[in-house]
Design a protein around this motif. Sequence first.
Motif, PDB file in Angstrom:
ATOM      1  N   ASP A 209      -3.299  -9.561  11.063  1.00 11.89           N
ATOM      2  CA  ASP A 209      -3.049  -9.576   9.617  1.00 11.89           C
ATOM      3  C   ASP A 209      -1.680 -10.129   9.237  1.00 11.89           C
ATOM      4  N   GLY A 210      -0.864 -10.475  10.235  1.00 16.53           N
ATOM      5  CA  GLY A 210       0.448 -11.051   9.953  1.00 16.53           C
ATOM      6  C   GLY A 210       1.554 -10.040   9.736  1.00 16.53           C
ATOM      7  N   GLN A 211       1.253  -8.735   9.857  1.00 18.62           N
ATOM      8  CA  GLN A 211       2.300  -7.732   9.631  1.00 18.62           C
ATOM      9  C   GLN A 211       3.219  -7.551  10.841  1.00 18.62           C
TER      10      GLN A 211
ATOM     11  N   GLU B 141       5.028  -6.997   5.077  1.00 18.92           N
ATOM     12  CA  GLU B 141       3.950  -6.731   4.145  1.00 18.92           C
ATOM     13  C   GLU B 141       2.771  -7.660   4.447  1.00 18.92           C
ATOM     14  N   ARG B 142       1.588  -7.161   4.165  1.00 20.97           N
ATOM     15  CA  ARG B 142       0.411  -8.026   4.252  1.00 20.97           C
ATOM     16  C   ARG B 142       0.435  -8.959   3.034  1.00 20.97           C
ATOM     17  N   ARG B 143       0.516 -10.253   3.305  1.00 24.25           N
ATOM     18  CA  ARG B 143       0.603 -11.228   2.210  1.00 24.25           C
ATOM     19  C   ARG B 143      -0.744 -11.837   1.856  1.00 24.25           C
ATOM     20  N   ARG B 144      -1.674 -11.829   2.814  1.00 25.36           N
ATOM     21  CA  ARG B 144      -2.969 -12.470   2.593  1.00 25.36           C
ATOM     22  C   ARG B 144      -4.084 -11.571   3.113  1.00 25.36           C
ATOM     23  N   GLY B 145      -5.236 -11.620   2.466  1.00 30.21           N
ATOM     24  CA  GLY B 145      -6.383 -10.859   2.931  1.00 30.21           C
ATOM     25  C   GLY B 145      -6.300  -9.390   2.568  1.00 30.21           C
ATOM     26  N   LYS B 146      -7.324  -8.644   2.991  1.00 24.34           N
ATOM     27  CA  LYS B 146      -7.419  -7.224   2.670  1.00 24.34           C
ATOM     28  C   LYS B 146      -7.452  -6.381   3.934  1.00 24.34           C
TER      29      LYS B 146
END
Length: 244
Positions: free
Chosen positions: A91-93, A200-205
Motif C-alpha cells: 500500500d506504500g505505507q 500515510e496511504r495516498r492511493r487506494g483503500k
Amino acid sequence: MSVVVPVYNEKENIEPLVGEITASLEGHYPYEIVYVDDGSSDGTVRLIDTLARRHPVLRCLCHNGNFGQSSAIATGVAHARGSLIVTLDGDGQNDPADIPRLVAVVYEQPGAKPLDNVLVVGRRRKRRDTWVRRISSRLANGVRSRMLKDDTPDTGSGLKVFSRKTFMDLPRFDHMHRFLPALVIRNQGRVVSIEVNHRERRRGKSKYGIHNRLWVGIVDLIGVMWLQRRRIHSQLKPDRNKNV
C-alpha cells in the motif's frame, strides 16, 4: 535478496513502490522483486506484467482467488530465488529506504551469508493511520506481547527481514504473518526491532478493519500459545553422533 510484496487491488500503488524499491537497492545488493497477487480484480496483474518488461528484476505470482496476506507471503517466500527475504506491504505505507538498515542486522559481517533464525522487524516510529487503527493496534500489540512474550512492540509492521530458511522452518497457517516474532522465538531464534518510517496511504483503500482482525486474532492467539507449549525438545548426544 527477494523483496516479497503481497497485494490485493493495489494498482495505483504498484509503479511508485517498484520505483522506490529499485532506488533503495540498485547497485547495493543483487535482488529481485516478487509481487504476489491475491486475486485482484482491478488490473494489478496487467500493470505488473507491463512494468516487468522495463524492470527485469520484477516478477509476479498469481493466486487463483483471495486467500489472505499470510498465504501470499508464504507463496512469495516459497518461490523466492534469494536466500534473504524482505517483506513489504503493497500500500506504500512502508518506506523502502529503510530496507538497507534492516538488512544490515541480519549479517554478522559484510559479504557473509544471512544469519538463520534471526528476524528483523520494522517498528513504525509515527503511525500515519486513523486514530481507530492506532488504538486498536496498540491494544492488540499489548495483549499479544503479554500473552506470547515475544518482546516485539509492533508485529503488525509489514517491513520484515529474515532468511528464507528461517521462514520455511516455521509452522504455516492463516494469519501467521502477525505472529512471526513469537514463531521465530519458539524455534529458539532471535528477534530485533528497528525503528522505521511510516507514511500515510495516498492511493487506494485499506483492506483491513477492526472487525476483520479482532475475532480471528483471538483465535490465532490461542493457537500460537498452543504451538509454543507443544514445541519438540530434543538434542543428539555429541559423543555418540559425531558422524551424523
